[in-house]
Design an enzyme around this catalytic site. Structure first.
Site, PDB file in Angstrom:
ATOM      1  N   LYS A 280       0.901  -1.252  -0.145  1.00  0.00           N
ATOM      2  CA  LYS A 280       0.190   0.038   0.131  1.00  0.00           C
ATOM      3  C   LYS A 280       0.931   1.301   0.115  1.00  0.00           C
ATOM      4  CE  LYS A 280      -3.245  -2.891   0.067  1.00  0.00           C
ATOM      5  NZ  LYS A 280      -3.631  -3.264  -1.334  1.00  0.00           N
TER       6      LYS A 280
ATOM      7  N   GLU B 240      -2.114   8.772   7.428  1.00  0.00           N
ATOM      8  CA  GLU B 240      -3.113   9.613   6.959  1.00  0.00           C
ATOM      9  C   GLU B 240      -4.147  10.503   7.738  1.00  0.00           C
ATOM     10  OE1 GLU B 240      -5.776   7.062   4.418  1.00  0.00           O
ATOM     11  OE2 GLU B 240      -4.051   6.620   3.009  1.00  0.00           O
TER      12      GLU B 240
ATOM     13  N   HIS C 248     -15.642  -3.902   7.337  1.00  0.00           N
ATOM     14  CA  HIS C 248     -15.015  -4.014   6.204  1.00  0.00           C
ATOM     15  C   HIS C 248     -15.622  -5.123   5.188  1.00  0.00           C
ATOM     16  CE1 HIS C 248     -12.497  -0.863   8.015  1.00  0.00           C
ATOM     17  NE2 HIS C 248     -12.112  -1.863   8.868  1.00  0.00           N
TER      18      HIS C 248
ATOM     19  N   ARG D  11      -8.209  -7.265  -9.808  1.00  0.00           N
ATOM     20  CA  ARG D  11      -9.028  -8.279  -9.999  1.00  0.00           C
ATOM     21  C   ARG D  11     -10.644  -7.970 -10.390  1.00  0.00           C
ATOM     22  NH1 ARG D  11      -9.441  -7.649  -4.302  1.00  0.00           N
ATOM     23  NH2 ARG D  11     -11.555  -7.220  -3.748  1.00  0.00           N
TER      24      ARG D  11
END
Ligand code: MV4
Length: 668
Positions: free
Chosen positions: A116, A200, A235, A292
């Site tokens: 990431k 962040e 999530h 994907r």
């Protein structure tokens, strides 16, 4: 185009890929674990190969076993579906080495997005907007603290190797930073074996908006609108829709172009998704790229009219994307609901078992539009949901001319889903779709949390409608059973051969006890001269109904209801207007039939009272004639089944009686 492909997956996505391949005339090879030998994807494919035991690690994640199956069957390409090996760069590389086409991006493109922090550095270079923060290699706590101070609090600490929210911690202020950092690092270390983190600025009410991109091996990349997947819990996506509500055309173009820039920077080919997090004011930032095909791809297909799996096969075979950005049109609105075998009442623990009854809402019941309801499912009635794999049962996808129409259709379609054998989230989905926030398009990733009161209402006990329907279902089933037994006995005079509909006079009084969790419900059903009477807690209402091909048409008092009742052992599952109730029959007692040799006090057939031979209060001996009925031009004498006193006479001479009606009452 390929002659034959192998699908390295299971469940609905394997079935979906098989359907697309078949439509292109491509032969299909399924692979299966021991748990899936009889699975739907195996039955649908042209050929199938066992790849190992139930555990995914030793089957659907076993690269050598899958490549072995491809070699043996002569498959030229492998579609990885989603999950399992779909974003595994080693698998993509191993396919290339084995001379098989991986239907997806290059191993390098997968790797570029896998880390990431590295992905963010790449995206920064490509000019894709990033949330203010730090995503460099420096991991010294002192240094990170300074970066956090610079970004401003609250600050989000994320695992560099992560995704899916694991190892994510919020530091509310400078004081809390050190502890949050230590905790995030511990979690990242244990989840990914890598404790590097990035920082962040924390967005308070973000939306998850993702852009579908498509690339080919000739360097073309297009974007195919976006999906709003903000409605999630832990999530896990719950509802996904396209296009994103409230997005302006200008913002859509900005996001689309940013996503295309992201994909182009890694020479992306095939189907991919660029995830953004959007603030309520519409500003958006790159989160990650999924290399994907995604679970929720059908909503994009429904609004664009494209088949993403067919496109994947075409570009994997080296073809160019057969259209350009300007050709892409968005029509209407689509919403997907993921139906899971899970129990909302236990914090959404997975529920396993056999799908004893599985009924999908009818696809295409909303008029001329081709297929406004689409169900992508990997299971059939009788299949099992096991603990080995993801417990998703099906994806329900609806299309509407606009969002409001799509919403209405989704509610109707959810009400048409009937699943018995495992606990599901169908009612939870229906409540979420009907929630104020979702209805109004007021979306953010906390929607489920802030709509708690609406989504998890206090458990209400079964209503009279439910109980009357359950009692009726039970009595009708008993009658059908008795009728079948009489048929089998070969007695030509058995009354059960009469099939003239409504005739539940198996004795005139029934007491049924149903359990519903901890609760117990006691109801009574009487057969009287005026039909059935349902009563609970001393409150009586008339009851009528019949079974029309598995659907009970119930009339309780002045309400007509349509209920589907499905028996599973001692449990009655009642599906009514989107609600699903489970009532367990504890006991069903029927008042004993009077001595039939001496005649019943119930009318044996419909007819007319010819004569009443006794008065109320009369003492009568067993066998004494009490009443004469006329039916089908024949007289029938009603005799006392035992010595007693006439307590009540319900009919006068000349009155019409229904079959089974109690004619008079005799006390001992
Ligand atoms: C965030 C955020 C708020 N601010 N980043 C969670 C999973 C990962 N893919 C990104 N996530 C988030 N990142 C900043 N700077 C809130 C979330 C988040 C979230 C994002 C998308 C969908 C659902 C979510 C649920 C909780 C938190």
């Amino acid at each position: 185009m390929f002659r034959k492909i192998l699908i390295a997956n299971r469940g609905e996505i394997a079935c979906r890929v098989i359907a697309a391949a078949r439509a292109l005339g491509v032969r299909t090879v399924a692979v299966y674990s021991d748990a899936d030998r009889d699975a739907r994807h195996v039955a649908l494919a042209d050929e199938a190969r066992r790849i190992g035991p139930a555990e995914a690690r030793a089957s659907y994640l076993d690269i050598d076993a899958i490549l072995g199956a491809a070699r043996e069957t002569g498959a030229e390409a492998i579609h990885p579906g989603y999950g399992f090996l779909s974003e595994n760069e080693d698998f993509a590389a191993a396919c290339a080495k084995a001379g098989v086409v991986f239907i997806g991006p290059s191993p390098e493109a997968i790797a570029a997005m896998g880390d990431k922090s590295a992905a963010k550095r790449l995206m920064e270079k490509a000019g894709v907007p990033l949330v203010p923060g730090y995503h460099g290699e420096q991991q010294d706590p002192e240094f990170l603290k300074k970066e956090a101070d610079r970004a401003g609090y609250p600050v989000l600490i994320k695992a560099s190797a992560g995704g899916g929210g694991k190892g994510m911690k919020v530091a509310a202020d400078a004081q809390g930073f050190a502890a949050a950092l230590a905790s995030a690092k511990r979690e990242a270390k244990s989840a990914f074996g890598d404790d590097r983190v990035l920082l962040e600025k924390y967005l308070e009410r973000p939306r998850h908006i993702e852009v579908q991109v498509f690339g080919d091996t000739h360097g073309n990349v297009v974007y195919l609108s976006e999906r709003d997947c903000s409605v999630q819990r832990r999530h896990q996506k719950v509802l996904e829709e396209a296009p994103a509500p409230g997005l302006t055309a200008a913002r859509r173009r900005q996001m689309g172009e940013a996503a295309v820039a992201a994909a182009k920077s890694i020479r992306y080919s095939g189907a991919g998704t660029v995830e953004f997090i959007a603030a309520q004011d519409g500003t958006f930032y790159f989160m990650e790229m999924n290399t994907r095909l995604q679970v929720e791809h059908p909503v994009t297909e429904m609004i664009t009219g494209l088949d993403l799996v067919k496109l994947q096969l075409a570009v994997a075979a080296g073809e160019q994307i057969p259209f350009s950005q300007g050709d892409i049109r968005v029509d209407g609105h689509a919403i997907e609901a993921r139906i899971y075998a899970e129990n909302p009442a236990t914090g959404f623990l997975p529920s396993t078992g056999t799908l004893r009854h599985l009924r999908e809402p009818p696809a295409g019941e909303f008029g001329p539009q081709a297929r406004p309801v689409r169900i992508d499912s990997g299971v059939r009635e009788g299949d099992a949901i096991t603990p080995h794999y993801d417990p998703m049962i099906a994806k329900l996808v609806v299309w509407g001319e606009d969002r409001a129409i799509a919403l209405g259709r989704l509610r109707a379609a959810l009400a048409g889903c009937e699943i018995v054998g495992v606990t599901t989230n169908v009612e939870f989905l229906a409540r979420t779709v009907a929630s104020r926030a979702f209805m109004s398009g007021d979306l953010d990733t906390h929607l489920i949390e802030r709509s708690r009161a609406e989504l998890f209402p206090a458990e209400q006990g079964a209503s009279d409608e439910d109980l009357a329907a359950a009692a009726l279902a039970e009595l009708l089933a008993e009658q059908a059973q008795a009728s079948a037994a009489a048929q089998a006995s070969g007695d030509p005079h058995s009354p059960w051969h009469i099939v003239d509909g409504w005739r539940l006079n198996l004795g005139s009084h029934h007491e049924l006890v149903f359990a519903e969790g901890e609760r117990e419900h006691r109801v009574e059903v009487h057969f009287t001269s005026r039909g059935w009477v349902y009563s609970r807690d001393g409150k009586a209402q008339s009851l009528a109904g019949k079974d029309e091909g598995g659907v009970l048409q119930v009339v309780l008092g002045e309400r007509a209801l349509r209920v589907r009742a499905v028996r599973d052992g001692a449990h009655w599952h009642l599906f009514r207007d989107g609600s699903h109730r489970v009532l367990q029959l504890q006991s069903a007692q029927t008042a004993p039939e009077p001595d039939s040799a001496l005649g019943s006090l119930a009318a044996p057939m419909p007819g007319k009272v010819l004569k009443v031979l006794v008065r109320p209060g009369a003492k009568v001996a067993r066998g004494a004639p009490l009443m004469i009925l006329e039916a089908m031009k024949m007289e029938h004498t009603i005799a006392a089944p035992h010595d007693g006193e006439v307590a009540a006479i319900h009919f006068k001479a000349g009155e019409q009686v229904n079959e089974g009606a109690e004619l008079l009452r005799l006390t001992q």
